[in-house]
Write a protein that holds these residues in place. Structure first.
Motif, PDB file in Angstrom:
ATOM      1  N   ILE A   3       0.861  -1.176   0.000  1.00 26.47           N
ATOM      2  CA  ILE A   3       0.000   0.000   0.000  1.00 26.47           C
ATOM      3  C   ILE A   3       0.897   1.225   0.000  1.00 26.47           C
ATOM      4  N   GLY A   4       0.941   1.928  -1.124  1.00 31.02           N
ATOM      5  CA  GLY A   4       1.798   3.093  -1.278  1.00 31.02           C
ATOM      6  C   GLY A   4       1.005   4.379  -1.175  1.00 31.02           C
ATOM      7  N   ILE A   5       1.481   5.290  -0.352  1.00 28.46           N
ATOM      8  CA  ILE A   5       0.839   6.591  -0.167  1.00 28.46           C
ATOM      9  C   ILE A   5       1.754   7.648  -0.775  1.00 28.46           C
ATOM     10  N   TYR A   6       1.269   8.323  -1.815  1.00 28.91           N
ATOM     11  CA  TYR A   6       2.079   9.335  -2.497  1.00 28.91           C
ATOM     12  C   TYR A   6       2.029  10.649  -1.735  1.00 28.91           C
ATOM     13  N   ILE A   7       3.228  11.190  -1.390  1.00 28.23           N
ATOM     14  CA  ILE A   7       3.329  12.466  -0.684  1.00 28.23           C
ATOM     15  C   ILE A   7       4.196  13.431  -1.484  1.00 28.23           C
ATOM     16  N   TYR A   8       4.045  14.706  -1.178  1.00 26.64           N
ATOM     17  CA  TYR A   8       4.774  15.761  -1.894  1.00 26.64           C
ATOM     18  C   TYR A   8       4.813  17.001  -1.010  1.00 26.64           C
ATOM     19  N   TRP A  34       0.167  -6.611   5.192  1.00 28.40           N
ATOM     20  CA  TRP A  34       0.160  -5.311   4.533  1.00 28.40           C
ATOM     21  C   TRP A  34       1.484  -4.603   4.754  1.00 28.40           C
ATOM     22  N   ASN A  35       2.038  -4.090   3.681  1.00 27.61           N
ATOM     23  CA  ASN A  35       3.258  -3.290   3.719  1.00 27.61           C
ATOM     24  C   ASN A  35       2.856  -1.872   3.348  1.00 27.61           C
ATOM     25  N   ILE A  36       2.797  -0.975   4.348  1.00 28.79           N
ATOM     26  CA  ILE A  36       2.320   0.385   4.140  1.00 28.79           C
ATOM     27  C   ILE A  36       3.522   1.320   4.102  1.00 28.79           C
ATOM     28  N   ILE A  68      -2.232  -1.092  -3.749  1.00 28.60           N
ATOM     29  CA  ILE A  68      -3.187  -0.044  -3.391  1.00 28.60           C
ATOM     30  C   ILE A  68      -2.426   1.273  -3.416  1.00 28.60           C
ATOM     31  N   LEU A  69      -2.889   2.219  -4.233  1.00 27.44           N
ATOM     32  CA  LEU A  69      -2.264   3.539  -4.321  1.00 27.44           C
ATOM     33  C   LEU A  69      -3.182   4.567  -3.681  1.00 27.44           C
ATOM     34  N   SER A  96      -2.602  -1.163 -10.275  1.00 27.37           N
ATOM     35  CA  SER A  96      -3.065  -1.307  -8.895  1.00 27.37           C
ATOM     36  C   SER A  96      -4.477  -1.882  -8.836  1.00 27.37           C
ATOM     37  N   GLN A  97      -4.748  -2.605  -7.742  1.00 24.46           N
ATOM     38  CA  GLN A  97      -6.082  -3.163  -7.519  1.00 24.46           C
ATOM     39  C   GLN A  97      -7.076  -2.084  -7.114  1.00 24.46           C
ATOM     40  N   ARG A  98      -6.596  -1.130  -6.329  1.00 22.02           N
ATOM     41  CA  ARG A  98      -7.407  -0.024  -5.856  1.00 22.02           C
ATOM     42  C   ARG A  98      -6.587   1.255  -5.923  1.00 22.02           C
ATOM     43  N   VAL A  99      -7.283   2.372  -6.206  1.00 22.44           N
ATOM     44  CA  VAL A  99      -6.650   3.688  -6.233  1.00 22.44           C
ATOM     45  C   VAL A  99      -7.560   4.626  -5.455  1.00 22.44           C
TER      46      VAL A  99
END
Length: 192
Positions: A3-8, A34-36, A68-69, A96-99
Motif C-alpha cells: 500500500i503506497g501513499i504518495y506524498i509531496y 500489509w506493507n504500508i 493499493i495507491l 493497482s487493484q485499488r486507487v
C-alpha cells in the motif's frame, strides 16, 4: 499487499498520516501482510503543510509494486503540472487493484485521466474547481467518500480516515475496521 501513499511538498499532514495510522493499526490488530509506505518523487525530506518534515520510504524509481495507491491532497497545483508525477500516477494506477485519493488528491487522479466518467468527490472548498477543471467527472457534494469501480475518492482531510476504514472493510472485514476505529478511539462515520 503493498500500500503506497504518495506524498509531496505541502501535502496535508492528516491526508497521509490518517490513512497510514488506520492501515498500520489494522495491520497490528490482525497481523496481516500489509506493507504500508510513503512514496515521493525524489529521495529527500518532504515538507508537508505547516513545515512538517517527512522522510519517504521510497521514490518513484525505488518502490516495490503497489497494489493499493493512495494519492493525498494539499497544495496540489504544482503536482498537476508536473508531467513526471502525472505519468507515474497513471502508470501505477493502471497496475493497482485499488486507487484512492484524499481531499485534493482527486485533482491529480483527474489530471492523469483516471476518473473520467466516474462519480467522485473532494474537499468541499474545491468542489467547484474540480467540476470546472474536469467536466468529464461526476463530482458530488456532501459525501465523506465515494467508491466507483476500483477508485475511491474522499472529501477533505479527516474524511481520509473514514475512507481508509472503509478500505479495511474491503481488504479484510467490517469487524477489523470497527476494531481499528475503536483502537484509535475514533468515531467512524461509516456512511459515505
Amino acid at each position: 499487499m503493498n500500500i503506497g501513499i504518495y506524498i509531496y511538498d505541502n501535502a496535508e499532514v492528516l491526508d497521509f498520516s490518517g490513512p497510514f495510522e488506520v492501515l498500520s493499526t489494522a495491520k497490528r490488530l490482525e497481523d496481516n501482510n500489509w506493507n504500508i509506505f510513503l512514496v515521493a518523487e525524489e529521495c529527500r525530506i518532504i515538507q508537508a503543510r505547516g513545515g512538517f518534515p517527512v522522510q519517504p520510504h521510497f521514490t518513484f524509481d525505488s518502490h516495490p509494486d503497489i497494489d493499493i495507491l493512495i494519492v493525498v491532497g494539499g497544495v496540489h497545483t504544482e503536482e498537476v503540472k508536473n508531467s513526471n508525477v502525472v505519468s507515474w500516477v497513471s502508470q501505477v494506477a493502471s497496475k493497482s487493484q485499488r486507487v484512492l485519493s484524499v481531499c485534493t488528491g482527486a485533482f491529480i487522479l483527474a489530471e492523469a485521466n483516471l476518473l473520467n466518467g466516474l462519480t467522485v468527490t473532494t474537499h468541499w472548498e474545491d468542489i467547484a474547481d474540480l467540476k470546472a477543471d474536469y467536466p468529464a467527472l461526476n463530482v458530488v457534494t456532501d459525501r465523506r467518500w465515494v467508491s466507483d469501480g476500483k477508485y475511491i475518492t474522499s472529501g477533505g482531510i479527516s474524511a481520509g480516515i473514514d475512507m481508509s476504514l472503509h478500505l479495511v472493510t474491503e481488504l479484510a472485514n467490517l469487524d477489523l475496521a470497527e476494531s481499528t476505529a475503536n483502537q484509535m478511539e475514533y468515531q467512524w462515520q461509516k456512511c459515505t
